[in-house]
Scaffold this motif. Sequence first.
Motif, PDB file in Angstrom:
ATOM      1  N   VAL A   5       0.859  -1.179   0.000  1.00 54.50           N
ATOM      2  CA  VAL A   5       0.000   0.000   0.000  1.00 54.50           C
ATOM      3  C   VAL A   5       0.899   1.233   0.000  1.00 54.50           C
ATOM      4  O   VAL A   5       1.741   1.395   0.900  1.00 54.50           O
ATOM      5  N   ALA A   6       0.727   2.074  -0.992  1.00 48.78           N
ATOM      6  CA  ALA A   6       1.503   3.306  -1.086  1.00 48.78           C
ATOM      7  C   ALA A   6       0.759   4.443  -0.402  1.00 48.78           C
ATOM      8  O   ALA A   6      -0.472   4.453  -0.343  1.00 48.78           O
ATOM      9  N   ALA A   7       1.522   5.389   0.107  1.00 48.10           N
ATOM     10  CA  ALA A   7       0.969   6.611   0.687  1.00 48.10           C
ATOM     11  C   ALA A   7       1.819   7.786   0.224  1.00 48.10           C
ATOM     12  O   ALA A   7       3.018   7.635  -0.021  1.00 48.10           O
ATOM     13  N   ASP A   8       1.201   8.929   0.115  1.00 45.60           N
ATOM     14  CA  ASP A   8       1.890  10.154  -0.283  1.00 45.60           C
ATOM     15  C   ASP A   8       1.046  11.319   0.205  1.00 45.60           C
ATOM     16  O   ASP A   8      -0.094  11.128   0.644  1.00 45.60           O
ATOM     17  N   GLU A   9       1.572  12.481   0.157  1.00 42.50           N
ATOM     18  CA  GLU A   9       0.819  13.683   0.496  1.00 42.50           C
ATOM     19  C   GLU A   9       0.438  14.414  -0.782  1.00 42.50           C
ATOM     20  O   GLU A   9       1.127  14.292  -1.805  1.00 42.50           O
ATOM     21  N   PRO A  10      -0.636  15.192  -0.729  1.00 42.86           N
ATOM     22  CA  PRO A  10      -0.959  16.038  -1.887  1.00 42.86           C
ATOM     23  C   PRO A  10       0.169  17.044  -2.129  1.00 42.86           C
ATOM     24  O   PRO A  10       0.940  17.365  -1.217  1.00 42.86           O
ATOM     25  N   SER A  11       0.267  17.517  -3.339  1.00 46.46           N
ATOM     26  CA  SER A  11       1.333  18.468  -3.665  1.00 46.46           C
ATOM     27  C   SER A  11       1.255  19.717  -2.799  1.00 46.46           C
ATOM     28  O   SER A  11       2.281  20.312  -2.464  1.00 46.46           O
ATOM     29  N   GLU A  12       0.042  20.105  -2.379  1.00 45.41           N
ATOM     30  CA  GLU A  12      -0.118  21.294  -1.525  1.00 45.41           C
ATOM     31  C   GLU A  12       0.472  21.080  -0.126  1.00 45.41           C
ATOM     32  O   GLU A  12       0.735  22.037   0.590  1.00 45.41           O
ATOM     33  N   ILE A  13       0.681  19.831   0.247  1.00 48.60           N
ATOM     34  CA  ILE A  13       1.284  19.524   1.558  1.00 48.60           C
ATOM     35  C   ILE A  13       2.664  18.903   1.317  1.00 48.60           C
ATOM     36  O   ILE A  13       3.094  17.983   2.004  1.00 48.60           O
ATOM     37  N   LEU A  14       3.359  19.394   0.295  1.00 42.24           N
ATOM     38  CA  LEU A  14       4.740  19.073  -0.039  1.00 42.24           C
ATOM     39  C   LEU A  14       4.960  17.676  -0.588  1.00 42.24           C
ATOM     40  O   LEU A  14       6.085  17.193  -0.636  1.00 42.24           O
ATOM     41  N   GLY A  15       3.899  16.998  -0.995  1.00 42.24           N
ATOM     42  CA  GLY A  15       4.030  15.658  -1.565  1.00 42.24           C
ATOM     43  C   GLY A  15       4.031  15.690  -3.077  1.00 42.24           C
ATOM     44  O   GLY A  15       4.033  16.746  -3.707  1.00 42.24           O
TER      45      GLY A  15
END
Length: 183
Positions: free
Chosen positions: A63-73
């Motif tokens: 399972v991958a996780a990442d942050e939205p680009s607005e939260i530096l992801g």
Amino acid sequence: MKNIVNGINVDEFKQFAEKVTQNPDKAKARFNVDTRWAGQTRSVSTMNSYDLFGDNIKRTFHVAADEPSEILGSNTAPNPQELLIAALNACLTVAYVAVAASKGITVNSLKIETSGELDLRGFLGLDENVNPGYDSVQYTVYIDADASSEVLDEIHQAVIKTSPNYANFSRSIKMESNLVVNS
């Protein structure tokens, strides 16, 4: 003939519950997740096995996780909060369908909408008086099933009493941490 309701073999469900009842010292399930950083705000969690009734059962999921680009992801996967809420909804879904099946009730459709709001000042460590987590989570269950409103409310109350992730969200969990520093 198999007694299948909502895709669940009710006879096997009852046999599983009986096994738990007869083996209370082994009525445990342990789930393990290994998560590794994959650069920037991305991580990949791997589930290789779980323990049930003292046996280790192999299986592998990622399972991958990442942050939205607005939260530096880089916005390549759901963020940890979305995965946490998805885990709550998935657990509740299993409970609604299984409890209904155990009562012989067919679920025609089921949807759960959940949301929670975080104060980013806590997450960023900007204000030590601000909770970095949720103060509350709101969810709505939409169910269409072959049962009266009263019976569906009984199912709802049973889910609240028995869902592991409902319990995880609504009660404190003792966290035990260790830090290993490689040099």
